[in-house]
Design a protein around this motif. Structure first.
Motif, PDB file in Angstrom:
ATOM      1  N   ILE A 263      66.811  19.619 -20.872  1.00  0.00           N
ATOM      2  CA  ILE A 263      66.235  20.295 -19.706  1.00  0.00           C
ATOM      3  C   ILE A 263      66.780  19.658 -18.434  1.00  0.00           C
ATOM      4  O   ILE A 263      66.696  18.442 -18.251  1.00  0.00           O
ATOM      5  CB  ILE A 263      64.696  20.213 -19.739  1.00  0.00           C
ATOM      6  CG1 ILE A 263      64.161  20.905 -20.992  1.00  0.00           C
ATOM      7  CG2 ILE A 263      64.093  20.858 -18.492  1.00  0.00           C
ATOM      8  CD1 ILE A 263      62.672  20.759 -21.195  1.00  0.00           C
ATOM      9  N   LEU A 264      67.351  20.497 -17.552  1.00  0.00           N
ATOM     10  CA  LEU A 264      67.976  20.038 -16.315  1.00  0.00           C
ATOM     11  C   LEU A 264      67.483  20.886 -15.144  1.00  0.00           C
ATOM     12  O   LEU A 264      67.232  22.076 -15.318  1.00  0.00           O
ATOM     13  CB  LEU A 264      69.499  20.156 -16.409  1.00  0.00           C
ATOM     14  CG  LEU A 264      70.188  19.404 -17.552  1.00  0.00           C
ATOM     15  CD1 LEU A 264      71.656  19.789 -17.610  1.00  0.00           C
ATOM     16  CD2 LEU A 264      70.045  17.916 -17.369  1.00  0.00           C
ATOM     17  N   PRO A 265      67.403  20.334 -13.928  1.00  0.00           N
ATOM     18  CA  PRO A 265      67.493  18.906 -13.606  1.00  0.00           C
ATOM     19  C   PRO A 265      66.229  18.171 -14.023  1.00  0.00           C
ATOM     20  O   PRO A 265      65.214  18.795 -14.329  1.00  0.00           O
ATOM     21  CB  PRO A 265      67.659  18.910 -12.089  1.00  0.00           C
ATOM     22  CG  PRO A 265      66.974  20.151 -11.639  1.00  0.00           C
ATOM     23  CD  PRO A 265      67.175  21.161 -12.737  1.00  0.00           C
ATOM     24  N   THR A 266      66.276  16.843 -14.018  1.00  0.00           N
ATOM     25  CA  THR A 266      65.183  16.032 -14.534  1.00  0.00           C
ATOM     26  C   THR A 266      64.786  14.959 -13.535  1.00  0.00           C
ATOM     27  O   THR A 266      65.651  14.274 -12.987  1.00  0.00           O
ATOM     28  CB  THR A 266      65.597  15.355 -15.853  1.00  0.00           C
ATOM     29  OG1 THR A 266      65.917  16.369 -16.810  1.00  0.00           O
ATOM     30  CG2 THR A 266      64.469  14.504 -16.406  1.00  0.00           C
ATOM     31  N   SER A 267      63.489  14.819 -13.307  1.00  0.00           N
ATOM     32  CA  SER A 267      62.951  13.706 -12.523  1.00  0.00           C
ATOM     33  C   SER A 267      62.045  12.882 -13.430  1.00  0.00           C
ATOM     34  O   SER A 267      61.743  13.275 -14.558  1.00  0.00           O
ATOM     35  CB  SER A 267      62.154  14.218 -11.318  1.00  0.00           C
ATOM     36  OG  SER A 267      60.927  14.793 -11.737  1.00  0.00           O
ATOM     37  N   VAL A 268      61.595  11.729 -12.945  1.00  0.00           N
ATOM     38  CA  VAL A 268      60.726  10.876 -13.749  1.00  0.00           C
ATOM     39  C   VAL A 268      59.422  11.589 -14.079  1.00  0.00           C
ATOM     40  O   VAL A 268      58.841  11.392 -15.154  1.00  0.00           O
ATOM     41  CB  VAL A 268      60.470   9.543 -13.020  1.00  0.00           C
ATOM     42  CG1 VAL A 268      59.696   9.754 -11.726  1.00  0.00           C
ATOM     43  CG2 VAL A 268      59.739   8.558 -13.925  1.00  0.00           C
ATOM     44  N   SER A 444      72.007  16.699 -11.097  1.00  0.00           N
ATOM     45  CA  SER A 444      71.810  17.718 -10.061  1.00  0.00           C
ATOM     46  C   SER A 444      72.046  17.170  -8.663  1.00  0.00           C
ATOM     47  O   SER A 444      72.189  17.941  -7.710  1.00  0.00           O
ATOM     48  CB  SER A 444      70.396  18.286 -10.145  1.00  0.00           C
ATOM     49  OG  SER A 444      69.444  17.279  -9.861  1.00  0.00           O
ATOM     50  N   GLY A 445      72.070  15.846  -8.515  1.00  0.00           N
ATOM     51  CA  GLY A 445      72.207  15.245  -7.199  1.00  0.00           C
ATOM     52  C   GLY A 445      70.884  15.030  -6.498  1.00  0.00           C
ATOM     53  O   GLY A 445      70.829  14.393  -5.445  1.00  0.00           O
ATOM     54  N   LYS A 446      69.782  15.544  -7.076  1.00  0.00           N
ATOM     55  CA  LYS A 446      68.469  15.328  -6.491  1.00  0.00           C
ATOM     56  C   LYS A 446      67.956  13.934  -6.822  1.00  0.00           C
ATOM     57  O   LYS A 446      68.406  13.299  -7.777  1.00  0.00           O
ATOM     58  CB  LYS A 446      67.473  16.373  -7.012  1.00  0.00           C
ATOM     59  CG  LYS A 446      67.675  17.769  -6.465  1.00  0.00           C
ATOM     60  CD  LYS A 446      66.570  18.706  -6.941  1.00  0.00           C
ATOM     61  CE  LYS A 446      66.729  20.095  -6.348  1.00  0.00           C
ATOM     62  NZ  LYS A 446      65.664  21.022  -6.804  1.00  0.00           N
ATOM     63  N   SER A 447      66.980  13.500  -6.042  1.00  0.00           N
ATOM     64  CA  SER A 447      66.384  12.191  -6.284  1.00  0.00           C
ATOM     65  C   SER A 447      65.637  12.187  -7.608  1.00  0.00           C
ATOM     66  O   SER A 447      65.011  13.182  -7.993  1.00  0.00           O
ATOM     67  CB  SER A 447      65.422  11.838  -5.145  1.00  0.00           C
ATOM     68  OG  SER A 447      64.636  10.711  -5.476  1.00  0.00           O
TER      69      SER A 447
END
Length: 474
Positions: A263-268, A444-447
């Motif tokens: 699954i993308l994008p991924t955050s904590v 994705s380049g996101k935080s």
């Protein structure tokens, strides 16, 4: 020749058959089969792989073909219109594509007078049932799970999303394996720039094969970002989780032969999220989510904080006197905790490789003999055993193996810093943990801390609390 393009196949079926026999190296492959059939007075050669063929379907097609007249096969267009009762059919004029199709399980037919091959997708793969995955179990909800067959996995998601804007694009990676990769997303919800970027990265991958499926793909997508142990991707074997991610604007990536979806994008926050949060009412779901957050933090800080207090007994208030070590310490506490970290991993690996019929008695032996005599022999104190047991059990409060090991590495670093630098070391361990989260690179380049950084309260609220799902509100 057609439109100035040279074809690999001629109108002579015998030449085409000989070409394919050479390219498929049939003298060295017992499972690649070839059969000649007369169709409307013309010679036709069939190529297929034993084990990938739906035999009942092919028998019916053979019976139909043998009943065709000469006019039914006068040219390829007439044959496809009149003489082909099956739907999943296409023309192939490239020998390389024909070889890939046959090795993928597709039956290819070469008929005298046709300068193209006819690919009949009547394949079937050996597959297990779509039972619930043993790792991503839920207390309530659907009990199906992904398997190693790509078509089945996409079908499980499409069954839940009956939207014409749902897309399932297929790509190929691996010069030798030619593994199929599918990107699933909803056209009007996904970030199209991210999809374009992801497709470009996948198409630029130059490897012989994706030996370890999703893990190999992940390492190819992020070649230089593996020092930080925190997971860059979220994996799931649950169709409902994948469908919810797609409806939330994410991209779900499937790799053939893997039961795990990426699954993308991924955050904590995405990694820590689980299906159980949504199978209960909002109050219960919020409680489960916050319980997981608190337990996750406790897995990192419990043993370092205990070590900090043990090294500074004057800081311990009277009501916490029970956390002090009651027996004589023969082995330094830091060494005890580090040894227990490695011993627990050793027991975990042993459990994975132990036959099921022997797992229960060996667990009893490990619990009684190792635990009891490790304390009585003086190697470990009861308090260290207790707190490491709590940490071990708490690690399983979230489903991600990758997150569990990342937290373990942070805990070990914090333990060592606390032992050598006391309070400053404990604080440094926490700072290192935060910096590792903040500077974790994502595809994705996101935080990695999005939507906390950058701050997006509307999105963050949904990550912290169990509210109505975004797609429930339209």
């Amino acid at each position: 020749m057609e439109n100035g393009t040279m074809r690999d196949f001629s109108i002579n079926a015998a030449d085409n058959v000989k070409l394919m026999q050479q390219k498929l190296r049939m003298d060295y492959n017992f499972d690649i089969l070839y059969r000649t059939v007369d169709i409307g007075g013309k010679m036709a050669g069939f190529f297929f792989v034993d084990g990938f063929l739906q035999e009942d379907l092919m028998h019916k097609l053979m019976q139909f073909f043998m009943g065709l007249k000469e006019n039914d096969v006068k040219d390829v267009y007439t044959f496809l219109k009149v003489g082909m009762p099956y739907a999943e059919v296409e023309k192939i004029d490239d020998a390389g594509k024909a070889v890939t199709a046959i090795l993928s399980g597709i039956t290819c037919v070469f008929i005298d007078g046709f300068d193209v091959g006819i690919a009949i997708d009547g394949r079937t793969y050996p597959a297990r049932s779509v039972d619930e995955p043993w790792k991503d179990r839920v207390m309530r909800g659907s009990r199906d799970g992904f398997v190693e067959t790509l078509v089945f996995n996409v079908a499980l998601v499409r069954r839940r999303i009956r939207d014409p804007l749902f897309s399932a694009e297929i790509l190929g990676v691996g010069e030798r394996s030619r593994s199929d990769i599918v990107l699933c997303y909803i056209e009007d919800k996904v970030d199209k720039r991210f999809v374009k970027q992801l497709k470009k990265r996948i198409e630029s991958i130059k490897v012989e094969s994706l030996t370890m499926n999703v893990q190999s793909l992940a390492e190819c997508l992020l070649e230089k970002s593996w020092i930080n142990p925190f997971p860059k991707f979220k994996y799931s074997e649950r169709p409902d989780t994948a469908a919810a991610a797609v409806l939330d604007g994410n991209v779900v990536v499937f790799v053939d032969n893997s039961p795990a979806a990426m699954i993308l994008p991924t955050s904590v926050f995405d990694v820590l999220e689980e299906a159980d949060d949504f199978y209960f009412p909002p109050v219960v779901g919020t409680y489960l989510r916050w319980s997981r957050f608190i337990v996750t933090i406790a897995t990192v800080l419990l043993t370092p904080f205990w070590l900090l207090l043990i090294n500074n007994p004057s800081w311990i208030p009277e009501w916490l006197d029970f956390i002090k070590i009651s027996a004589n310490v023969e082995v330094p506490v830091l060494l005890q905790l580090l040894l227990l970290e490695f011993c627990i991993d050793g027991l975990r690996l042993a459990a994975v490789n132990t036959p099921t019929i022997m797992s229960t008695p060996l667990s009893i032996v490990a619990g009684i003999v190792v635990g009891e005599y490790a304390v009585s022999s003086g190697w470990f104190c009861p308090e260290a055993m207790l707190y490491m047991a709590v940490v071990t059990v708490a690690t399983y409060s979230q489903a991600s193996f990758e997150m569990g090991y990342a937290l373990k590495f942070v805990r070990i670093v914090t333990l060592i810093l606390t032992a050598f630098f006391d309070l400053w070391g404990f604080a440094a361990g926490i700072v290192i943990w935060i910096l590792m989260l903040a500077f974790n690179n994502t595809i994705s380049g996101k935080s990695y801390l999005y939507p906390l950084v950058p701050f997006r309260w509307k999105r963050l609220k949904r990550k912290l609390f169990r509210l109505r799902l975004p797609h429930e509100n339209g």
